[in-house]
Design an enzyme around this catalytic site. Sequence first.
Site, PDB file in Angstrom:
ATOM      1  N   LYS A 141      38.381  19.988  39.135  1.00 45.52           N
ATOM      2  CA  LYS A 141      39.718  20.550  38.932  1.00 45.52           C
ATOM      3  C   LYS A 141      40.020  21.402  40.162  1.00 45.52           C
ATOM      4  O   LYS A 141      39.452  22.476  40.354  1.00 45.52           O
ATOM      5  CB  LYS A 141      39.784  21.425  37.672  1.00 45.52           C
ATOM      6  CG  LYS A 141      41.198  21.892  37.414  1.00 45.52           C
ATOM      7  CD  LYS A 141      41.226  23.272  36.783  1.00 45.52           C
ATOM      8  CE  LYS A 141      42.583  23.908  36.941  1.00 45.52           C
ATOM      9  NZ  LYS A 141      42.895  24.345  38.321  1.00 45.52           N
ATOM     10  N   GLU A 181      29.568  30.093  43.805  1.00 45.79           N
ATOM     11  CA  GLU A 181      29.813  30.675  45.125  1.00 45.79           C
ATOM     12  C   GLU A 181      30.993  31.610  44.933  1.00 45.79           C
ATOM     13  O   GLU A 181      32.130  31.170  44.809  1.00 45.79           O
ATOM     14  CB  GLU A 181      30.087  29.564  46.138  1.00 45.79           C
ATOM     15  CG  GLU A 181      29.988  30.036  47.562  1.00 45.79           C
ATOM     16  CD  GLU A 181      31.324  30.071  48.256  1.00 45.79           C
ATOM     17  OE1 GLU A 181      31.860  31.205  48.409  1.00 45.79           O
ATOM     18  OE2 GLU A 181      31.844  29.017  48.620  1.00 45.79           O
ATOM     19  N   CYS A 215      35.896  33.579  51.653  1.00 41.93           N
ATOM     20  CA  CYS A 215      34.878  34.428  51.003  1.00 41.93           C
ATOM     21  C   CYS A 215      33.915  35.021  52.019  1.00 41.93           C
ATOM     22  O   CYS A 215      33.263  36.025  51.734  1.00 41.93           O
ATOM     23  CB  CYS A 215      34.084  33.606  49.989  1.00 41.93           C
ATOM     24  SG  CYS A 215      35.121  32.895  48.745  1.00 41.93           S
ATOM     25  N   GLU A 270      37.453  42.678  47.830  1.00 37.56           N
ATOM     26  CA  GLU A 270      37.742  41.630  48.817  1.00 37.56           C
ATOM     27  C   GLU A 270      39.205  41.754  49.225  1.00 37.56           C
ATOM     28  O   GLU A 270      40.093  41.653  48.373  1.00 37.56           O
ATOM     29  CB  GLU A 270      37.527  40.266  48.163  1.00 37.56           C
ATOM     30  CG  GLU A 270      36.382  39.506  48.732  1.00 37.56           C
ATOM     31  CD  GLU A 270      36.289  38.109  48.163  1.00 37.56           C
ATOM     32  OE1 GLU A 270      35.866  37.219  48.906  1.00 37.56           O
ATOM     33  OE2 GLU A 270      36.612  37.888  46.983  1.00 37.56           O
TER      34      GLU A 270
HETATM   35  C1  SIN Z   1      34.864  30.064  51.222  1.00 36.79           C
HETATM   36  O1  SIN Z   1      35.617  30.901  51.670  1.00 36.79           O
HETATM   37  O2  SIN Z   1      34.640  30.013  50.021  1.00 36.79           O
HETATM   38  C2  SIN Z   1      34.167  29.057  52.083  1.00 36.79           C
HETATM   39  C3  SIN Z   1      34.179  29.355  53.509  1.00 36.79           C
HETATM   40  C4  SIN Z   1      33.351  28.406  54.338  1.00 36.79           C
HETATM   41  O3  SIN Z   1      32.866  27.369  53.884  1.00 36.79           O
HETATM   42  O4  SIN Z   1      33.152  28.728  55.497  1.00 36.79           O
END
Ligand code: SIN
Length: 485
Positions: A179, A255, A289, A386
């Site tokens: 999804k 993640e 992230c 964040e």
């Molecule tokens: C992400 O921001 O979740 C992934 C970033 C990346 O793969 O470099």
Amino acid sequence: MGKLQDQALLKHSSYWQGNWQSAERSFNVTNPANGEIIGTVADATAADAEKAVAAADTALSDWAARPAAERAKFLMRWQQLMLQHQDDLGLLLTLEQGKPLAEAKGEIAYGASYLEWFAEEAKRVYGDTIPAKSNDQRIIVIKQPVGVVAAITPWNFPNAMIARKAAAALAAGCTFVVKPAQLTPLSALAMAELADRAGIPAGVFNVVVSTDAKAIGKVLTEDPRVAKFSFTGSTKIGKQLAKQCAGTVKRVSLELGGNAPFLVFADADLDAAVDGLMASKFRNAGQTCVCTNRVLVAENVLDEFTTKLQQAISKLKIGDGTYDEVDIGPLINTEACTKVDELISTAVTQGAQLKCGGKRQSDNSLFYLPTVLSKVTNQMDIAQQEIFGPVVALQSFSDETQAIQLANATEFGLAAYFYSRDIGRIWRVAEALQYGMVGINEGMVSNPTAPFGGVKQSGYGREGSKYGLDDYMDIKYLCLGGLDK
Ligand code: SIN
């Protein structure tokens, strides 16, 4: 939306069982750069998600039984098609997500690189033999696909986050239902179109697009036919999804959020550190992230570093990602801009100093000006949450011990970066940082040969690298007895 060379890549509905599936309702996908509607997509329901899971379940035994080399050929065909259509896929991605075209095309290559990597790794799933306790036995270890894999992926990497999960799952012999984020479903559907053209059998790769994240998430985390669940997104949602998976004891990979520190020691090459920070901070307008969230600079080089940084930032071009030479596109939506606004204004109230930026380009646009805040402290919200925006939050430290203590003072543990030329310090700091990934004199750590993933509340599981298949395979031990004459 007339610009795609191959218009058939623009799809309007979910894909499962090798077919494009209609739905009663639909929703619009808009371009964050200008608010224009770029596509209308059928809105799948929980019942549709169940059908997609059923399709993946039906396809599983045939797919798992194929030789790894055969599965690898499908993945390589898919990879080649993605690269052949890199321009179109990149444009689609920019239109729905906002990142500059060069970055979007880079993401397509990045996603495709996971297909290539895992096509190769599929052929290297080695087992083991273990010396038995007696001569009439042999102990053998084999690895088998876990089964149906379900995934929920984010809007910030609409192609690559799907590619790196699906590549590993399919290589291992699992079937896959994803999804994608409702803000960016078109890239996912274009990937399904290319999977179809690559000849990947019906039911092996399925995409369910929906605005009802909760209902679809419930099916994907609770359906007993799903053996493994993989999620990239916020820590808050990840915790909830992990709880839902507990009922059927699914394998889970998460993640989640990060709060990456970027440490600049006094012995660092400051120009290299500025380059690394620009790459790490402003990729995707700060919406990754692994983006730097806190910049910690040795107090005796802080002024020099800040001056160099501001010079580099003043050259950044902000605008619609489809225009040439744009470095920073829009943030994804109004909520994202409001969150950044609030973090900055709270930090200023708490004593931070705004050196540049701190607002949108114009009132209603989603273009957020690159921002520098100095005199930030680790207690401020901006240092603990964040940011997900183009904001450099500068702190200073007095010595190595304090730098490490500040860097680790967060519940997150995804990526960290530091710059130093001292080999002793490089080892000490690298080992002391409580993060899953550490860039040393390097601002970009992501690539398919390396294990991507975090520790602490940034999640568990690894994507990419020789470890990436482990999350999609069960270990089975065979005890072969009765071998005495
Ligand atoms: C992400 O921001 O979740 C992934 C970033 C990346 O793969 O470099």
